[in-house]
Design a protein around this motif. Structure first.
Motif, mmCIF file in Angstrom:
data_model
loop_
_atom_site.group_PDB
_atom_site.id
_atom_site.type_symbol
_atom_site.label_atom_id
_atom_site.label_comp_id
_atom_site.label_asym_id
_atom_site.label_seq_id
_atom_site.Cartn_x
_atom_site.Cartn_y
_atom_site.Cartn_z
ATOM 1 N N ARG A 34 9.521 11.531 -21.531
ATOM 2 C CA ARG A 34 9.313 10.182 -20.987
ATOM 3 C C ARG A 34 8.470 9.339 -21.940
ATOM 4 O O ARG A 34 8.698 8.133 -22.088
ATOM 5 C CB ARG A 34 8.665 10.285 -19.607
ATOM 6 C CG ARG A 34 9.568 11.007 -18.596
ATOM 7 C CD ARG A 34 8.891 11.244 -17.259
ATOM 8 N NE ARG A 34 8.511 9.972 -16.655
ATOM 9 C CZ ARG A 34 7.263 9.645 -16.350
ATOM 10 N NH1 ARG A 34 6.273 10.489 -16.573
ATOM 11 N NH2 ARG A 34 7.007 8.472 -15.806
ATOM 12 N N ARG A 75 7.118 15.389 -19.689
ATOM 13 C CA ARG A 75 6.266 14.218 -19.922
ATOM 14 C C ARG A 75 6.461 13.668 -21.343
ATOM 15 O O ARG A 75 6.536 12.446 -21.532
ATOM 16 C CB ARG A 75 4.803 14.588 -19.686
ATOM 17 C CG ARG A 75 3.843 13.404 -19.817
ATOM 18 C CD ARG A 75 2.455 13.769 -19.301
ATOM 19 N NE ARG A 75 1.494 12.719 -19.545
ATOM 20 C CZ ARG A 75 1.365 11.613 -18.838
ATOM 21 N NH1 ARG A 75 2.185 11.401 -17.811
ATOM 22 N NH2 ARG A 75 0.458 10.700 -19.127
ATOM 23 N N ASP A 81 5.499 4.314 -12.755
ATOM 24 C CA ASP A 81 4.492 5.345 -12.504
ATOM 25 C C ASP A 81 3.237 4.781 -11.857
ATOM 26 O O ASP A 81 2.446 5.516 -11.280
ATOM 27 C CB ASP A 81 4.066 6.014 -13.820
ATOM 28 C CG ASP A 81 5.232 6.651 -14.538
ATOM 29 O OD1 ASP A 81 6.121 7.180 -13.855
ATOM 30 O OD2 ASP A 81 5.250 6.612 -15.782
ATOM 31 N N ASP A 135 4.990 19.644 -19.814
ATOM 32 C CA ASP A 135 4.736 18.928 -21.065
ATOM 33 C C ASP A 135 6.026 18.401 -21.678
ATOM 34 O O ASP A 135 6.074 17.265 -22.170
ATOM 35 C CB ASP A 135 4.026 19.843 -22.066
ATOM 36 C CG ASP A 135 2.546 20.030 -21.751
ATOM 37 O OD1 ASP A 135 1.963 19.122 -21.137
ATOM 38 O OD2 ASP A 135 1.990 21.080 -22.124
#
Length: 481
Positions: free
Chosen positions: A245, A242, A201, A239
């Motif tokens: 992850r 995320r 990222d 959400d």
């Protein structure tokens, strides 16, 4: 202490200093990259003629106290500056001696009313007195050669329940006397909405390589933290993706503990409840869901204290943070199904202590009735190394909270990130052994096995053996009238 000492306020000095983030911090509706930190210095005189100085500091965070998108960050800074100057004028307007708590109590309602007249909500109105009260208590502790811990346990500030009718008959002095600080506290690491989760990222060209973690994977590998606070945006699909992850990154953490922070981003209670049902139903998030202690402030403050949150609360405890604008907020929230309230020193140390007393009072009854227990959490407003983080740590530690959200050390590079000079850095390092550590010429918060060493906070004064280098600070930039 039978009779709390009385004191008069002789001088109040207001300063500020810019803080620059090493990483952008996204929470709610703002991505923070820089921000001023306010400093307050107060001189008191005791009844027997002694004089002492005390100090406090707090970031002037934008878009938390007031999330009106029509206001710029500079407008938000000026709102908080106005709160400080209004509180300063109020505390200096009476030369008479009062207890430390008496100064707070006598100005509490009037300053909220003055804020309302100036278009400032109660969170903003309470910001200025919150800093002055801490600085005043610091001065009193120094005058009496007492630590913050001993001062509160002995009720040296002279606290009472005059502003909390629901605590009538409660043994507040006995409650305070029974508080017992610990030698360490667990750090709850914040994962902001734009934080990199993995190395994939992170933009390679923007790597800082400053010796501090830059991704959540870095944090897991290097800090030993087992407590994490996860920001959510209110956009359910994003959400869930995320959080999935994040759950993968947290998989190596044994006994991981999680809290979710909505930062007012869900439109209503049904949306928040449906989001949590989706979290529980997502296979990859089942462990994370079981590890979640509570959900923080999912609803906008405009509706939060008029909305029954029991459909969500029966699945996971819910607490108020931004809605905790006055001393009346927590009792109101309890009527609606909330069971928790945050401790944030920017809202006032006495509010935290009184809300902790409320939890003990109500939990005594809960044991008899089998109802849900009330609780407090320790949340952060990006408190910075030095006065701000030390005073907040002492407060939540004395209340008995076992873990605290800390994010200032991650998003700001220690004392260097807030512009403190070498002499100031070294003074705090020498005065607070165990809490800080050197990093070349810089000084940073010391985290070992996910814990902070708090032993150096137990000293005369409000948790600090050093002060900012006052001549290097700039006077508070007074907002235009």
């Amino acid at each position: 202490m039978t009779d709390a000492p009385r004191l008069s306020v002789q001088a109040i000095e207001l300063y500020e200093r810019p803080v620059h983030m090493r990483l952008p911090f996204r929470f709610g509706v703002v991505t923070l990259t820089h921000c001023p930190q306010a400093f307050v210095r107060v001189r008191i005189a005791t009844a027997d003629g002694r004089s002492a100085w005390g100090a406090a500091a707090e970031l002037m965070a934008p878009k938390w106290f007031d999330k009106n998108l029509q206001l710029s960050n500079e407008d938000n800074f000026d709102q908080l500056r106005r709160s400080l100057t209004t509180a300063r004028d109020a505390y200096l307007s009476h030369s008479g001696a009062r207890t430390a708590f008496g100064h707070f109590a006598d100005h509490y309602a009037a300053l909220i009313a003055a804020g309302q007249a100036a278009g400032l909500n109660p969170l903003i109105a309470c910001y200025g007195p919150a800093l002055i009260d801490r600085a005043l208590l610091d001065a009193l502790c120094r005058a009496e050669a007492l630590s913050f811990y001993d001062a509160i346990r002995g009720n040296v500030p002279g606290m009472d329940v005059r502003l909390c009718a629901d605590l009538s008959g409660f043994d507040l002095a006995g409650f305070l006397h029974g508080l017992a600080p610990a030698a360490q506290i667990a750090l709850r690491h914040t994962v902001g909405l734009v934080d990199a989760i993995t190395a994939a990222d992170a933009d390679v060209d923007k790597r800082l390589n400053d010796g501090l973690p830059e991704t959540l994977e870095d944090v897991v590998a290097s800090t030993g933290c087992r407590h994490y606070k996860l920001k959510v945006s209110g956009a359910a699909d994003a959400d869930i993706d995320r959080l999935t992850r994040i759950a993968e990154a947290l998989a190596p953490v044994a006994d991981c503990v999680v809290t979710l922070d909505g930062n007012e981003q869900f439109p209503d209670a049904p949306a928040a409840a449906e989001f949590w049902r989706r979290v529980q139903a997502t296979p990859a998030l089942q462990h994370l869901a079981r590890s979640t202690l509570y959900i923080e402030q999912p609803l906008p403050r405009a509706i939060a204290l008029d909305t029954d949150v029991r459909p969500l609360a029966v699945m996971r405890p819910v607490l108020i943070d931004e809605s905790d604008g006055t001393l009346e907020a927590f009792p109101r929230a309890l009527e609606l199904g909330y069971t928790g309230v945050s401790s944030k020193q920017c809202k006032g140390i006495y509010r935290s202590l009184l809300n902790a007393a409320r939890c003990q009072q109500r939990n005594g009854a809960a044991r008899q009735t089998g109802t849900a227990r009330c609780f407090m959490s320790a949340e952060d407003l990006t408190t910075q190394a030095g006065l701000a983080v030390q005073q907040d740590l002492a407060l939540v530690n004395l209340i008995g909270l076992g873990h605290v959200e800390r994010n200032g050390h991650h998003y700001v590079d220690g004392f260097a990130g807030q512009g403190a000079g070498l002499a100031e850095r070294q003074a705090f390092l020498a005065a607070q052994p165990g809490l800080y550590e050197p990093a070349d010429d810089n000084v940073r918060l010391r985290v070992r096995d996910g814990l902070l060493d708090l032993r150096s906070l137990d000293r005369p004064g409000f948790a600090s053996g050093a002060n900012p280098d006052w001549p290097t600070l700039q006077p508070l930039q007074l907002p235009a009238r």
